[in-house]
Design a protein around this motif. Structure first.
Motif, short mmCIF file in Angstrom:
data_model
loop_
_atom_site.label_atom_id
_atom_site.label_comp_id
_atom_site.label_asym_id
_atom_site.label_seq_id
_atom_site.Cartn_x
_atom_site.Cartn_y
_atom_site.Cartn_z
N VAL A 179 0.83 -1.20 0.00
CA VAL A 179 0.00 0.00 0.00
C VAL A 179 0.87 1.25 0.00
N ARG A 180 1.96 1.24 0.75
CA ARG A 180 2.86 2.40 0.74
C ARG A 180 3.38 2.66 -0.68
N ILE A 181 3.75 1.60 -1.38
CA ILE A 181 4.23 1.77 -2.75
C ILE A 181 3.14 2.39 -3.61
N ALA A 182 1.92 1.87 -3.52
CA ALA A 182 0.81 2.39 -4.32
C ALA A 182 0.55 3.86 -4.00
N LEU A 183 0.54 4.21 -2.74
CA LEU A 183 0.34 5.61 -2.35
C LEU A 183 1.43 6.50 -2.93
N ASN A 184 2.66 6.03 -2.87
CA ASN A 184 3.77 6.82 -3.39
C ASN A 184 3.73 6.94 -4.90
N LEU A 185 3.37 5.86 -5.58
CA LEU A 185 3.27 5.91 -7.04
C LEU A 185 2.21 6.91 -7.48
N LYS A 186 1.18 7.07 -6.68
CA LYS A 186 0.13 8.02 -7.00
C LYS A 186 0.42 9.43 -6.47
N GLY A 187 1.53 9.57 -5.75
CA GLY A 187 1.90 10.88 -5.23
C GLY A 187 0.97 11.39 -4.15
N LEU A 188 0.40 10.48 -3.37
CA LEU A 188 -0.56 10.86 -2.34
C LEU A 188 0.13 11.02 -0.99
N GLU A 192 -7.06 -1.03 -4.80
CA GLU A 192 -8.13 -0.86 -5.77
C GLU A 192 -8.94 0.40 -5.45
N TYR A 193 -9.18 0.65 -4.18
CA TYR A 193 -9.88 1.87 -3.77
C TYR A 193 -9.11 3.11 -4.21
N LEU A 194 -7.81 3.11 -3.98
CA LEU A 194 -7.00 4.26 -4.38
C LEU A 194 -7.07 4.48 -5.89
N GLU A 195 -7.08 3.39 -6.64
CA GLU A 195 -7.16 3.49 -8.10
C GLU A 195 -8.49 4.09 -8.54
N GLU A 196 -9.54 3.79 -7.81
CA GLU A 196 -10.86 4.31 -8.17
C GLU A 196 -11.06 5.77 -7.74
N VAL A 253 -5.58 9.13 -11.35
CA VAL A 253 -4.41 9.65 -12.05
C VAL A 253 -3.30 9.93 -11.04
N PRO A 254 -2.10 9.38 -11.29
CA PRO A 254 -1.74 8.46 -12.37
C PRO A 254 -2.26 7.04 -12.11
N ALA A 255 -2.62 6.38 -13.17
CA ALA A 255 -3.15 5.02 -13.05
C ALA A 255 -2.02 4.05 -12.69
N ILE A 256 -2.37 3.02 -11.93
CA ILE A 256 -1.39 1.98 -11.63
C ILE A 256 -1.81 0.64 -12.23
N LEU A 257 -2.93 0.66 -12.98
CA LEU A 257 -3.38 -0.51 -13.73
C LEU A 257 -3.46 -0.14 -15.21
#
Length: 216
Positions: A16-25, A76-80, A84-88
């Motif tokens: 989750v940390r990686i996903a948050l960082n990839l999205k710049g959140l 998945e929630y973060l992606e929805e 932007v930016p998408a991770i899928l």
């Protein structure tokens, strides 16, 4: 404000940390120590937030503040909510293929070697450390062999071409764990090459266990 309850060495929280960082959140972290005093995840205060007694847990206070458990549900929630930016990938077939590899890592490989399983093997079944390590390495090897083949579709690129995403967020924590347990990774050159590309990026460096405020 996003609040992430987690533990520095938790593979699921790492994803989750990686996903948050990839999205710049931006997000606030609340440590939940999984070992101290029998595990803070079992305490009344945390159980009131997450009856599953697991980490991670995300609270999005700007969208009602309802707690969201399970790392893949959180991602998945973060992606929805933050598309932007998408991770899928945008293509449905490519998206399903990425999810298939990510789910294999998170649902087939990781559950067999996470902390509570290893603790049960030792405390309840009397399995010694050597046998536990053999168990761990067997399932990691079986899982990573399948991922190694799956990565052939991406060549020398990330799952999103020029960018990493959902797949890499699930892969890198499992590689971290495999290294902790001295698993032989020489048979997985694609995994090692992709891991090296990811670990050079800020989003992954900042998500790494040793970079967390509760790292010990």
């Amino acid at each position: 404000m996003l609040t992430l309850y987690g533990y520095w060495r938790s593979s699921a929280a790492y994803r989750v940390r990686i996903a948050l960082n990839l999205k710049g959140l931006a997000y606030r972290q609340v440590p939940v120590h999984l070992v101290r005093d029998g595990g803070e995840q079992h305490g009344e205060a945390y159980q009131a937030l997450n009856p599953q007694g697991l980490v991670p847990l995300l609270v999005d206070e700007e969208n009602g503040g309802a707690p969201i458990a399970q790392s893949l549900a959180i991602i998945e929630y973060l992606e929805e909510i933050f598309p932007v930016p998408a991770i899928l990938p945008a293509d449905p077939v490519e998206r399903a293929q990425v999810r298939a590899l990510a789910l294999h890592l998170a649902c087939d490989v990781h559950p067999l070697n996470n902390l509570r399983v290893l603790q049960y093997l030792g405390r309840e079944l009397g399995v010694d450390d050597a046998a536990k390590n053999a168990w761990y390495r067997h399932w990691v090897a079986a899982g990573l062999a399948a991922v190694e083949q799956g990565l052939a579709a991406y060549g020398d690129t990330f799952s999103l071409g020029t960018r990493p995403g959902y797949l890499e967020a699930c892969l890198i924590p499992q590689v971290y764990n495999a290294r902790r347990f001295d698993c032989d990774l020489d048979a997985y050159p694609r995994i090692l090459a992709l891991t090296a590309r990811c670990e050079a990026l800020e989003a992954f460096r900042h998500a790494a266990p040793d970079a967390q405020p509760d790292a010990q």
